[in-house]
Design a protein around this motif. Structure first.
Motif, PDB file in Angstrom:
ATOM      1  N   ILE A  45       0.911  -1.355   0.023  1.00 40.45           N
ATOM      2  CA  ILE A  45      -0.054   0.063   0.128  1.00 40.45           C
ATOM      3  C   ILE A  45       0.857   1.538   0.123  1.00 40.45           C
ATOM      4  N   GLU A  46       1.801   1.237   0.467  1.00 38.03           N
ATOM      5  CA  GLU A  46       2.658   2.474   0.815  1.00 38.03           C
ATOM      6  C   GLU A  46       3.150   3.215  -0.352  1.00 38.03           C
ATOM      7  N   GLY A  47       3.688   2.643  -1.451  1.00 40.13           N
ATOM      8  CA  GLY A  47       4.355   3.152  -2.588  1.00 40.13           C
ATOM      9  C   GLY A  47       5.592   3.918  -2.093  1.00 40.13           C
ATOM     10  N   ALA A  48       5.933   5.017  -2.844  1.00 35.17           N
ATOM     11  CA  ALA A  48       6.968   5.842  -2.417  1.00 35.17           C
ATOM     12  C   ALA A  48       8.098   4.860  -2.006  1.00 35.17           C
ATOM     13  N   TRP A  49       8.514   4.144  -3.200  1.00 34.35           N
ATOM     14  CA  TRP A  49       9.581   3.170  -2.839  1.00 34.35           C
ATOM     15  C   TRP A  49      11.003   3.436  -2.764  1.00 34.35           C
ATOM     16  N   ASN A  50      11.278   4.789  -3.533  1.00 29.84           N
ATOM     17  CA  ASN A  50      12.704   5.252  -3.298  1.00 29.84           C
ATOM     18  C   ASN A  50      12.720   6.718  -3.063  1.00 29.84           C
ATOM     19  N   VAL A  51      11.857   7.354  -2.177  1.00 28.16           N
ATOM     20  CA  VAL A  51      11.871   8.570  -1.714  1.00 28.16           C
ATOM     21  C   VAL A  51      12.199   8.591  -0.055  1.00 28.16           C
ATOM     22  N   ASP A  52      12.549   9.965   0.272  1.00 26.62           N
ATOM     23  CA  ASP A  52      12.718  10.175   1.618  1.00 26.62           C
ATOM     24  C   ASP A  52      13.800   9.287   2.241  1.00 26.62           C
ATOM     25  N   GLY A  53      14.855   8.675   1.561  1.00 28.68           N
ATOM     26  CA  GLY A  53      15.640   7.883   2.118  1.00 28.68           C
ATOM     27  C   GLY A  53      15.384   6.618   2.283  1.00 28.68           C
ATOM     28  N   LYS A  54      14.331   6.113   1.740  1.00 30.49           N
ATOM     29  CA  LYS A  54      14.092   4.614   1.940  1.00 30.49           C
ATOM     30  C   LYS A  54      15.126   3.755   1.049  1.00 30.49           C
ATOM     31  N   GLY A  55      15.609   2.489   1.468  1.00 33.93           N
ATOM     32  CA  GLY A  55      16.337   1.760   0.933  1.00 33.93           C
ATOM     33  C   GLY A  55      15.598   0.626   0.140  1.00 33.93           C
ATOM     34  N   TRP A  56      16.239   0.047  -0.759  1.00 32.12           N
ATOM     35  CA  TRP A  56      15.602  -1.134  -1.529  1.00 32.12           C
ATOM     36  C   TRP A  56      15.330  -2.358  -0.727  1.00 32.12           C
ATOM     37  N   SER A  57      14.107  -2.810  -0.906  1.00 29.45           N
ATOM     38  CA  SER A  57      13.901  -4.139  -0.202  1.00 29.45           C
ATOM     39  C   SER A  57      13.916  -5.192  -1.488  1.00 29.45           C
ATOM     40  N   MET A  58      14.024  -6.491  -0.973  1.00 23.52           N
ATOM     41  CA  MET A  58      14.280  -7.513  -1.850  1.00 23.52           C
ATOM     42  C   MET A  58      13.163  -7.527  -3.046  1.00 23.52           C
ATOM     43  N   GLY A  73       3.336  -7.675 -14.503  1.00 27.14           N
ATOM     44  CA  GLY A  73       4.302  -6.622 -14.845  1.00 27.14           C
ATOM     45  C   GLY A  73       4.081  -5.578 -13.915  1.00 27.14           C
ATOM     46  N   THR A  74       3.058  -5.736 -12.901  1.00 24.22           N
ATOM     47  CA  THR A  74       3.021  -4.491 -12.092  1.00 24.22           C
ATOM     48  C   THR A  74       4.006  -4.693 -10.763  1.00 24.22           C
ATOM     49  N   ASN A  75       4.006  -3.459  -9.816  1.00 24.35           N
ATOM     50  CA  ASN A  75       4.939  -3.484  -9.014  1.00 24.35           C
ATOM     51  C   ASN A  75       4.570  -2.597  -7.678  1.00 24.35           C
ATOM     52  N   GLY A  76       4.995  -2.523  -6.558  1.00 24.85           N
ATOM     53  CA  GLY A  76       4.577  -1.659  -5.636  1.00 24.85           C
ATOM     54  C   GLY A  76       5.127  -0.421  -5.357  1.00 24.85           C
ATOM     55  N   ASP A  77       5.699   0.175  -6.594  1.00 24.02           N
ATOM     56  CA  ASP A  77       6.299   1.578  -6.607  1.00 24.02           C
ATOM     57  C   ASP A  77       5.278   2.551  -6.131  1.00 24.02           C
ATOM     58  N   ILE A  78       4.253   2.435  -6.375  1.00 27.89           N
ATOM     59  CA  ILE A  78       3.113   3.438  -6.093  1.00 27.89           C
ATOM     60  C   ILE A  78       2.101   2.962  -5.205  1.00 27.89           C
ATOM     61  N   ALA A  79       1.661   1.624  -5.656  1.00 27.71           N
ATOM     62  CA  ALA A  79       0.483   0.982  -5.043  1.00 27.71           C
ATOM     63  C   ALA A  79      -0.445   1.800  -4.642  1.00 27.71           C
ATOM     64  N   ALA A  80      -0.986   1.973  -3.223  1.00 30.33           N
ATOM     65  CA  ALA A  80      -2.190   2.557  -2.800  1.00 30.33           C
ATOM     66  C   ALA A  80      -1.743   4.038  -2.570  1.00 30.33           C
ATOM     67  N   ASN A  81      -0.337   4.371  -2.685  1.00 26.72           N
ATOM     68  CA  ASN A  81       0.136   5.728  -2.241  1.00 26.72           C
ATOM     69  C   ASN A  81      -0.107   6.247  -0.972  1.00 26.72           C
ATOM     70  N   SER A  82      -0.167   5.352   0.071  1.00 23.07           N
ATOM     71  CA  SER A  82      -0.633   5.532   1.297  1.00 23.07           C
ATOM     72  C   SER A  82       0.608   6.247   2.053  1.00 23.07           C
ATOM     73  N   TYR A  83       1.726   6.334   1.649  1.00 29.02           N
ATOM     74  CA  TYR A  83       2.897   7.195   2.209  1.00 29.02           C
ATOM     75  C   TYR A  83       2.257   8.558   2.213  1.00 29.02           C
ATOM     76  N   TYR A  84       1.618   8.972   1.176  1.00 28.66           N
ATOM     77  CA  TYR A  84       1.238  10.403   1.134  1.00 28.66           C
ATOM     78  C   TYR A  84      -0.423  10.372   1.377  1.00 28.66           C
ATOM     79  N   PHE A  85      -0.988   9.561   1.306  1.00 28.64           N
ATOM     80  CA  PHE A  85      -2.430   9.645   1.736  1.00 28.64           C
ATOM     81  C   PHE A  85      -3.050   8.950   2.882  1.00 28.64           C
ATOM     82  N   TYR A  86      -2.085   8.784   3.941  1.00 24.35           N
ATOM     83  CA  TYR A  86      -2.295   8.010   4.954  1.00 24.35           C
ATOM     84  C   TYR A  86      -3.430   8.451   5.868  1.00 24.35           C
ATOM     85  N   LYS A  87      -3.505   9.946   5.690  1.00 22.78           N
ATOM     86  CA  LYS A  87      -4.691  10.449   6.603  1.00 22.78           C
ATOM     87  C   LYS A  87      -6.092  10.149   6.029  1.00 22.78           C
TER      88      LYS A  87
END
Length: 377
Positions: A45-58, A73-87
């Protein structure tokens, strides 16, 4: 407490989350003390896979280096974008009327390189904000410390097949307790060892896509249990007195029922439960500890037949058996399906050798009239 995953079942969640008694028929009434919850995982759900200092997961590494590993071919780069829309996500939880929210913390968002040498302040800030938002809306956080997104830097050092991961995980959870334990009182250490170890380190279908169904799978599960115990004992020794929380373990429970009343099928169902459920429950919750004896015996016998001098199920030491016993305050069960189980000569030759399937040597089937969903990999 029941946690229902939001993904793929919105109608189910919205139906059961309606807690007003006047809107429910008598058959759908639950006891007053019953609590509803929903659940997610960081990578989903989070997305934001490479922003604000996050490292790579496997998983980040897998989908960016082998994108065809995912069918569509999809991935979790954006997903539900919960990193930005958690509120907004928390507001939806409040609108659903749930009591609890189970979410996972991304290890590489907290420790970009997997180790405590550097702790990402923006990762700490994000989860602080999420936890505070939940509490402000009277929703209890249930925090999963690991839901399969191992930092890639640790995967390159062997990941869950390297026993040092017990220490790595201990360092990680200590940071979580220190930063969030004043508000989080329900911790879940590691999610679903069977699925993570079998599909990721046995069949090679999930990250990190390692193929070792008869040895890697068991090694992964062994380290999962030891890492859970490490997280439990760190909390017990260093944080419980001041924070007063609970630390639990989560397994996936695939139930097997004997296909007939024959002795062989009843024993097959018993063995199925030992390999799928007691494998992870017995070391923690039984009086004697250790793996189930039937599992130890069957894998040892299969290993001898395969010409090995030692069992593929590496044993725990007496000290480890003691360390594992009682290393959970509660058990979380995720249940997906049940099967009928049988044992007869027709199952011989169906499974890879060596593998958990060959060690267990049972056949399974489902009643076609049962409701079910299709799983594709």
């Amino acid at each position: 407490m029941v946690a229902t995953c939001l993904h793929g079942f919105p109608s189910l969640v919205s139906t059961f989350a309606d807690t007003s008694r006047e809107k429910r028929s008598p058959v759908n009434r639950f006891p007053d003390e019953f609590e509803f919850g929903v659940a997610t995982a960081a990578y989903q759900i989070e997305g934001a896979w490479n922003v604000d200092g996050k490292g790579w997961s496997m998983w980040d590494h897998l989908v960016h280096t082998k994108p065809k590993s995912i069918i569509d071919g999809t991935n979790g780069d954006i997903a539900a974008n919960s990193y930005y829309f958690y509120k907004r996500d928390v507001q939806m939880l409040k609108e659903l009327g749930v009591n609890n929210y189970r979410f996972s913390i991304s290890w590489p968002r907290i420790m970009p390189f997997g180790r405590p040498d550097y702790i990402n302040p923006l990762g700490i800030e994000y989860y602080n904000n999420l936890i505070d938002e939940l509490l402000a809306n009277d929703i209890t956080p249930f925090v999963t410390m690991y839901h399969w997104d191992l930092p890639q830097s640790l995967q390159e050092r062997g990941g869950w097949l390297n026993e040092e991961i017990v220490d790595w995980f201990g360092d990680y959870v200590r940071v979580l307790y220190e930063n969030f334990g004043d508000r989080v009182k329900h911790w879940l250490t590691l999610n679903e060892p069977f699925i993570h170890c079998y599909f990721g380190h046995g069949l090679g279908l999930h990250a990190p896509m390692l193929y070792s169904p008869g040895e890697g799978y068991y090694e992964c599960g062994r380290h999962y249990l030891l890492a859970n115990a490490r997280a439990y004992h760190i909390y017990d020794d260093e944080f419980r007195a001041s924070q007063g929380g609970l630390v639990g373990f989560v397994i996936s429970m695939e139930w097997g029922m004997p296909a007939t009343n024959s002795t062989e099928d009843i024993e097959a169902a018993r063995d199925y439960a030992a390999f799928h459920i007691a494998h992870y429950m017995h070391p923690i919750f039984s009086e004697e500890g250790n793996y189930p004896q039937i599992m130890i015996d069957r894998i040892a016998a299969a290993s001898v037949r395969q010409g090995l001098n030692v069992s593929r199920l590496r044993p725990f030491s007496n000290e480890q058996i003691k360390y594992l016993k009682g290393s959970a305050d509660f058990l979380g069960l995720n249940h997906y399906h049940s099967s009928y189980v049988y044992r007869n000569p027709s199952v011989e030759g169906l499974y890879l050798v060596p593998s958990i399937g060959d060690d267990l040597a049972v056949g399974t089937f489902m009643d076609p009239s049962w409701p079910h969903f299709e799983m594709t990999f």
